[in-house]
Design a protein around this motif. Structure first.
Motif, PDB file in Angstrom:
ATOM      1  N   LEU A 162     -24.354  43.965  44.809  1.00  0.00           N
ATOM      2  CA  LEU A 162     -23.196  44.697  45.308  1.00  0.00           C
ATOM      3  C   LEU A 162     -22.361  43.809  46.222  1.00  0.00           C
ATOM      4  CD1 LEU A 162     -22.609  47.748  44.864  1.00  0.00           C
ATOM      5  CD2 LEU A 162     -23.362  48.102  47.205  1.00  0.00           C
ATOM      6  N   ARG A 163     -21.063  43.777  45.968  1.00  0.00           N
ATOM      7  CA  ARG A 163     -20.149  43.146  46.911  1.00  0.00           C
ATOM      8  C   ARG A 163     -19.059  44.154  47.232  1.00  0.00           C
ATOM      9  NH1 ARG A 163     -15.678  40.392  48.114  1.00  0.00           N
ATOM     10  NH2 ARG A 163     -14.603  40.643  46.132  1.00  0.00           N
ATOM     11  N   PRO A 164     -18.962  44.498  48.522  1.00  0.00           N
ATOM     12  CA  PRO A 164     -17.945  45.483  48.874  1.00  0.00           C
ATOM     13  C   PRO A 164     -16.559  44.945  48.545  1.00  0.00           C
ATOM     14  CG  PRO A 164     -19.427  45.048  50.719  1.00  0.00           C
ATOM     15  CD  PRO A 164     -19.696  44.011  49.687  1.00  0.00           C
ATOM     16  N   GLY A 165     -15.638  45.858  48.262  1.00  0.00           N
ATOM     17  CA  GLY A 165     -14.276  45.434  47.961  1.00  0.00           C
ATOM     18  C   GLY A 165     -13.354  45.563  49.151  1.00  0.00           C
TER      19      GLY A 165
END
Lengths: 165, 823
Positions: B139-142
């Protein structure tokens, strides 16, 4: 708010209270943040859109697990969508692939932070009623299937999904 | 020549930089079957950034630092590189990258010099913000919030944040490749950048210092002063990071094997790699992270495999803090939303604190760990909180006991979690994972063999410590002997001379996995059966030249690229080594150690998590995993050297190989103060000399070995420092080795136990307090009473050793090596 939702909310509050009592406020806050992050960082907030050919939705990240997936299936209100009617692509201007193309030898590659558009052709879209979508992914490296499930009332698409790209 | 794909890990105990040999913080690593860039800055169990690159530009050229040639000198805390870029042949770019503990982050210093004409160069720095706990895989936050500060820029994502700062201040800032005048911005951010314009000329180099650090956003403001000092004088945090490593080298035991130098090198590399996993983020959390790149948080099962090695390193403080951390998060009631059951222990702990529960085995390791800690440290009585935690574990385990056979039942541990979150979440996630043993992607329900071995060991400890008896009227624990008998009877697999992997609905699951080896290590099997079992494990369907498979290749469900269905795990290889020594098959044990040592050598001092089952190729594998190094270290101490804890009194014990001449002699001699032991090598090929003394103040109480075959003999040291030299069991030929600086402890005036470092010994007294002895010269065997004269105090156990005195090999993972890379 539906009765079931109230029950879920109360259950969540109770669990939060217990976590705070057990491990402190910082833990409760941090866990709530992680839950929010998971909820908001995977499924695009635009939700489910419908058009003449079917439905579309978008993910911002792979759900739970990243890497190469040797299988990708979608359920629409619990029913399996035929793999050849499931299309996906990493973004505008890229080529669509179908769920039927995905095999361990030709996997779906999905990295952290990568968006993925999904289109389901020929699904029946109920007017004004919520639908439940479940995406199931099978990693080539770690067998247990991971899945993500969400609900929404489909909104009309401005234009239909592209057929190629 | 440098290998761009080879990983480098720089750590400070609170932060880490992951990079390849290119010059940028980039690192392409295959994970879950696909390559991803894992380079960047990590701190406090968070991945702060993705790849972080520097690019030089002028009106006619543009080139990334990582695209030039580079020569690096690697230390475990930092790297110093010299770069040449084809766009500017007269420029030399010197770079230093240091992982800093306080405040946690990475400091990067760039110095650009030229012998050519004076000119202006622009230097662009770009990084991808991540700001998520490493435990949230994939997961990579946007969306982020960026706020300019007097010191630099804060980027926040919910409660997590990073601070980016430079000296001098940049000419321009960029967000998403667009120029930004500063202030506050909330929204999607995929890239953060700065631009510096520098004038350089002959004798006029330019220098830019970059900083990226972070953790919980609330802590960033408090750390600004520390950051200012670090940017003003990078030498201060650099020296602190260097001390983090040099203190480890000075105070942990050293081993030398004149006839098997590969083993000494592997020991040094593994010892160093273990240090790289140390984690002291803040908030009272301590432990060792499971591995890098994607397991950089505390996994309590993995921690349990590492702590025995940390005990042998003598770092009792770290073990105590780790146990305190884990027990702090033991729930006193069920918490379904976390997958937690009353009395269980977390699967993962990350900065926040963020917790996740739901394993079949994690709590079962901890009674033995407490027991080991108390035995090693000599601390008594058991801390009250720990006793309560063990009571909780006993209750948790009792609730899982099958009344029909006394065995523990497992499975469905994550169902609570999925059900509880599904009831309240808008987006629901799940893994169809019915079981959570150590091979947690495999379904090994209902009663896997290794779970029973852990249960047996835990019960033995609890009974010995008088903990965990069921409440009156709630039945009684079945006798430990009865449990052992049940395991021997129910898991028998006479056709294979092995133990079945599990029982399901009372029927045996005939899968050939290495987990059965744990029964041998725990001493559950008589010697002949134990010997047959390890010999079966050594057949080629389970054992490969690069390690032990998780499932035999003859099994119908064998899959060489699947995590726990055939991949080779170094942990399983260490199990084979341990079991082989326990069963008296020293040749096989040494072979397994050699396999592990070879992997360390090939991988530059790191140790991959796992490999394909059909070829020696890492697949879906962290490049460094605690599982893969700590058990190797523990086997060296406990099986090769035969050191054991005894459980009472201040003594260390050596348990020689049963039946050997040295063992027979040892039995006569052990137990005497200031004893000296000598004897023939186990294989009879040469005699060995051994002598050891240690302090009356008392190191390590030791307990007799758990195996039924190991002799229960102890050796009471007479000096403060367990410096010894004797024949390690299992080495062929003229068996000799030195073990220096075994854990030493003393009681302070306040009564607290503390580690007695060599520095404190030297300041307190004479070198004679630190006695040591050496084996015979390599020119010939040594009979009883013959030994080398003691070395000077300089060479004594724990004596400070300047870094310059360390060989490249002894400085561990990729340390002290120079690499260069062509354009």
């Amino acid at each position: 708010m539906a009765r079931g939702a109230w029950s879920g909310l109360l259950s969540l509050l109770r669990e939060g209270y217990r976590i705070e009592r057990e491990f402190g406020l910082a833990t409760m806050e941090s866990l709530a943040e992680i839950g929010e992050l998971l909820e908001q960082s995977v499924v695009d907030s635009a939700g489910i859109r419908c058009g003449a050919t079917g439905a579309e939705f978008e993910f911002h990240n792979p759900p739970l697990r990243d890497g190469a997936f040797g299988g990708a299936t979608v359920r629409w209100n619990g029913a399996l969508v035929p793999p050849e009617r499931v299309r996906f692509r990493p973004g505008e201007g890229t080529r669509w692939r179908t769920g039927g193309d995905v095999t361990p030898q030709s996997p779906l590659i999905w990295r952290p932070g990568e968006a993925m558009q999904w289109a389901l052709d020929g699904v029946e879209v109920p007017v004004g009623r919520p639908v439940r979508i479940r995406l199931e992914l099978a990693s080539v490296a770690i067998p247990p299937t991971v899945w993500v499930e969400f609900e929404g009332i489909p909104r009309p698409l401005p234009v239909g999904p592209e057929r190629s790209g | 020549m440098g290998d761009r794909s080879a990983p480098h890990l720089l750590t400070s105990g609170r932060s880490a930089a992951l990079l390849d040999g290119s010059g940028d913080l980039t690192l392409l690593q295959e994970s879950r079957g696909a390559p991803s860039d894992w380079g960047g800055v990590y701190a406090r169990h968070l991945r702060l950034t993705g790849p972080w690159t520097l690019t030089l530009t002028d009106p006619a050229h543009r080139q990334r630092l990582g695209e030039g040639t580079s020569e690096f000198r690697w230390d475990p805390f930092g790297a110093t590189g010299r770069h040449h870029l084809s766009a500017w042949p007269d420029l030399t770019v010197d770079q230093q990258i240091v992982a800093v503990a306080d405040p946690p982050g990475v400091l990067r210093t760039l110095q650009i010099s030229t012998l050519g004409p004076a000119r202006e160069i622009a230097v662009e720095s770009e990084f991808v913000p991540f700001l998520v706990p490493v435990m949230v895989e994939g997961l990579r936050p946007g969306r982020f919030t960026a706020i300019t500060q007097p010191e630099g820029l804060i980027v926040r994502q919910r409660g997590f944040g990073l601070l980016e700062a430079t000296r001098p201040a940049p000419a321009r800032r960029y967000l998403n490749r667009a120029s930004w005048i500063g202030g506050r911005l909330e929204g999607p951010i995929s890239e953060v950048g700065t631009e510096h314009l520098v004038w350089i000329g002959p004798g006029r180099p330019a220098e830019i210092r970059y900083w990226i650090g972070g953790g919980r956003a609330a802590e960033l403001r408090r750390e600004e002063e520390g950051l200012r000092l670090a940017l003003d004088d990078p030498g201060v945090p650099t020296r602190a990071s260097e001390r983090f490593w040099s203190s480890w080298e000075e105070t942990t035991p050293r081993m030398r094997f004149p006839d098997a130098p590969w083993l000494g090198t592997a020991y040094d590399q593994a010892r160093r790699a273990l240090r790289a996993l140390y984690s002291l983020p803040d908030g009272g959390i301590a432990g060792l992270v499971a591995g890098y790149p994607w397991y950089a948080s505390i996994w309590c099962r993995d921690l349990a495999w590492m702590l025995p090695a940390v005990l042998w390193m003598g770092d009792f403080g770290q073990v105590r803090a780790s146990l305190d951390t884990v027990f702090r998060f033991q729930p006193s009631r069920d918490l379904p939303i976390l997958g937690a059951r009353k009395g269980s222990l977390p699967m993962q702990i990350s900065t926040g604190p963020v917790l996740l529960f739901g394993t079949a085995d994690t709590p079962l390791y901890y009674p033995d760990l407490v027991d080991r800690y108390l035995d090693h440290s000599g601390e008594a009585p058991m801390p009250e909180g720990w006793a309560r935690a063990l009571e909780g574990i006993a209750g948790w385990a009792r609730a899982r006991r099958d009344p029909s056979n006394g065995l523990l039942t497992h499975g469905h541990e994550v169902e609570d979690l999925v059900a509880a979150t599904g009831a309240v979440a808008r987006v629901r996630f799940g893994i169809d994972q019915p079981d959570t043993t150590i091979w947690d992607s495999a379904d090994r329900r209902d009663q896997a063999i290794d779970i029973q071995v852990l249960w047996y060991t835990a019960q033995s400890v609890l009974a010995r410590r008088g903990i965990g008896a069921p409440p009156p009227g709630r039945g009684t624990d079945p006798g430990i002997d009865r449990l052992a008998e049940t395991i021997r009877r129910e898991y028998r697999w006479p056709e294979e001379g092995y133990l079945v992997d599990s029982l399901r609905a009372g029927r045996p699951v005939r899968a050939l996995r290495p987990n059965a080896l744990r029964a041998v290590s725990a001493g559950l099997l008589p010697r002949p059966e134990a010997r047959r079992l390890v010999e079966r494990a050594a057949r080629p369907d389970l054992l490969t030249p690069w390690g032990v498979r998780t499932l035999a290749s003859t099994d119908p469900s064998y899959a060489p690229a699947v995590y726990h269905q055939g991949q080779v795990w170094s942990l399983a290889t260490a199990w084979l080594a341990d079991a082989a020594f326990a069963a008296g098959d020293r040749e096989l044990g040494m072979g397994a150690l050699r396999t592990l040592a070879d992997r360390l050598a090939v991988e530059g001092g790191y140790a991959h998590e796992c490999y394909r089952g059909d070829r020696p190729e890492p697949f879906n594998s962290c490049f460094l995993l605690g599982f893969s190094i700590a058990p190797f270290l523990t086997v060296l101490f406990e099986r090769l050297w035969g050191l054991r804890r005894e459980g009472a009194g201040a003594s260390a014990a050596r348990a020689p190989g049963p039946g050997s001449r040295s063992a027979r002699r040892s039995r006569r001699r052990y137990g005497r103060p200031r004893s000296r032991t000598s004897g023939s090598a186990p294989d009879g090929s040469g005699s060995t000399g051994a002598r050891a003394r240690s302090g009356s103040g008392g190191p390590a109480p030791a307990r007799s070995p758990s195996g039924p075959t190991a002799p229960k003999r102890s050796w009471r040291p007479a000096g403060r420092c367990g410096s010894a030299s004797w024949a390690p069991m299992g080495l062929k030929g003229p068996n000799r080795g030195d073990l220096e600086g075994s854990p030493c402890h003393r009681r302070s005036r306040s009564g607290a136990w503390s580690r007695s470092t060599d520095r404190s010994r030297r300041s307190a007294g004479s070198p004679s307090r630190c006695p040591r002895a050496r084996s015979s010269p390599s020119s010939g065997p040594m009979g009883p009473g013959r030994r080398r004269p003691p070395r000077s105090s300089k060479g004594c156990a724990g004596a400070p050793k300047g870094r310059s005195g360390s060989s490249a090999a002894t400085r561990g993972p990729r340390a002290g090596r120079s690499t260069s890379r062509p354009a």
